[in-house]
Design a protein around this motif. Structure first.
Motif, PDB file in Angstrom:
ATOM      1  N   UNK A   1       0.780  -1.228   0.000  1.00 17.22           N
ATOM      2  CA  UNK A   1       0.000   0.000   0.000  1.00 17.22           C
ATOM      3  C   UNK A   1       0.813   1.279   0.000  1.00 17.22           C
ATOM      4  N   UNK A   2       1.973   1.278   0.626  1.00 12.16           N
ATOM      5  CA  UNK A   2       2.792   2.491   0.697  1.00 12.16           C
ATOM      6  C   UNK A   2       3.191   2.987  -0.693  1.00 12.16           C
ATOM      7  N   UNK A   3       3.300   2.066  -1.630  1.00 12.38           N
ATOM      8  CA  UNK A   3       3.677   2.450  -2.997  1.00 12.38           C
ATOM      9  C   UNK A   3       2.496   3.032  -3.768  1.00 12.38           C
ATOM     10  N   UNK A   4       1.308   2.988  -3.183  1.00 14.30           N
ATOM     11  CA  UNK A   4       0.106   3.420  -3.896  1.00 14.30           C
ATOM     12  C   UNK A   4      -0.646   4.531  -3.175  1.00 14.30           C
ATOM     13  N   UNK A   5       0.039   5.260  -2.298  1.00 17.90           N
ATOM     14  CA  UNK A   5      -0.596   6.366  -1.584  1.00 17.90           C
ATOM     15  C   UNK A   5      -1.087   7.394  -2.603  1.00 17.90           C
ATOM     16  N   UNK A   6      -2.338   7.811  -2.423  1.00 17.75           N
ATOM     17  CA  UNK A   6      -2.934   8.765  -3.357  1.00 17.75           C
ATOM     18  C   UNK A   6      -3.702   8.106  -4.478  1.00 17.75           C
ATOM     19  N   UNK A   7      -3.515   6.821  -4.665  1.00 17.35           N
ATOM     20  CA  UNK A   7      -4.230   6.061  -5.689  1.00 17.35           C
ATOM     21  C   UNK A   7      -5.691   5.937  -5.271  1.00 17.35           C
ATOM     22  N   UNK A   8      -6.613   5.923  -6.218  1.00 23.37           N
ATOM     23  CA  UNK A   8      -8.048   5.878  -5.914  1.00 23.37           C
ATOM     24  C   UNK A   8      -8.414   4.702  -5.007  1.00 23.37           C
ATOM     25  N   UNK A   9      -7.834   3.534  -5.250  1.00 19.88           N
ATOM     26  CA  UNK A   9      -8.127   2.367  -4.424  1.00 19.88           C
ATOM     27  C   UNK A   9      -7.656   2.541  -2.996  1.00 19.88           C
ATOM     28  N   UNK A  10      -6.526   3.194  -2.835  1.00 19.66           N
ATOM     29  CA  UNK A  10      -6.003   3.443  -1.485  1.00 19.66           C
ATOM     30  C   UNK A  10      -6.887   4.446  -0.763  1.00 19.66           C
ATOM     31  N   UNK A  11      -7.383   5.440  -1.483  1.00 20.16           N
ATOM     32  CA  UNK A  11      -8.231   6.466  -0.884  1.00 20.16           C
ATOM     33  C   UNK A  11      -9.542   5.886  -0.383  1.00 20.16           C
ATOM     34  N   UNK A  12     -10.050   4.859  -1.069  1.00 18.87           N
ATOM     35  CA  UNK A  12     -11.327   4.257  -0.667  1.00 18.87           C
ATOM     36  C   UNK A  12     -11.145   3.183   0.395  1.00 18.87           C
ATOM     37  N   UNK A  13      -9.906   2.943   0.811  1.00 22.87           N
ATOM     38  CA  UNK A  13      -9.653   1.991   1.881  1.00 22.87           C
ATOM     39  C   UNK A  13      -9.208   0.618   1.413  1.00 22.87           C
ATOM     40  N   UNK A  14      -9.283   0.339   0.135  1.00 19.94           N
ATOM     41  CA  UNK A  14      -8.844  -0.951  -0.381  1.00 19.94           C
ATOM     42  C   UNK A  14      -7.336  -1.028  -0.437  1.00 19.94           C
ATOM     43  N   UNK A  15      -6.776  -2.129   0.052  1.00 15.94           N
ATOM     44  CA  UNK A  15      -5.331  -2.274   0.091  1.00 15.94           C
ATOM     45  C   UNK A  15      -4.734  -2.878  -1.165  1.00 15.94           C
ATOM     46  N   UNK A  16      -3.440  -2.715  -1.303  1.00 11.52           N
ATOM     47  CA  UNK A  16      -2.656  -3.303  -2.390  1.00 11.52           C
ATOM     48  C   UNK A  16      -1.720  -4.329  -1.764  1.00 11.52           C
TER      49      UNK A  16
END
Length: 75
Positions: A12-27
């Motif tokens: 998730x740290x690599x995807x901060x600001x990504x739409x999925x991260x903003x909605x709470x979904x993890x990577x």
């Protein structure tokens, strides 16, 4: 799936600001080794993982990279 290896890494740290991260979904990055993958295609293996995760794939998980192998394929 009775895995002999199961490693889950939060990416998730690599995807901060990504739409999925903003909605709470993890990577996540998943490595799973199971004899049950024997004779299954890569797509079938991924479907097995998605089926096992069920609703989590629609809520808690935004993106999942899967490395699914049999014990003989795993280094």
């Amino acid at each position: 799936m009775a895995p002999t290896v199961l490693e889950l890494h939060d990416d998730g740290a690599r995807h901060i600001g990504h739409a999925g991260a903003a909605s709470g979904g993890g990577h996540y990055l998943l490595t799973i080794v199971s004899e049950r993958f024997a004779g299954q295609s890569r797509v079938a293996r991924h479907r097995m993982v998605y089926d096992a995760l069920g609703e989590m794939m629609r809520r808690e998980i935004h993106a999942l990279a899967i490395d699914a192998r049999t014990p003989t394929e795993h280094p």
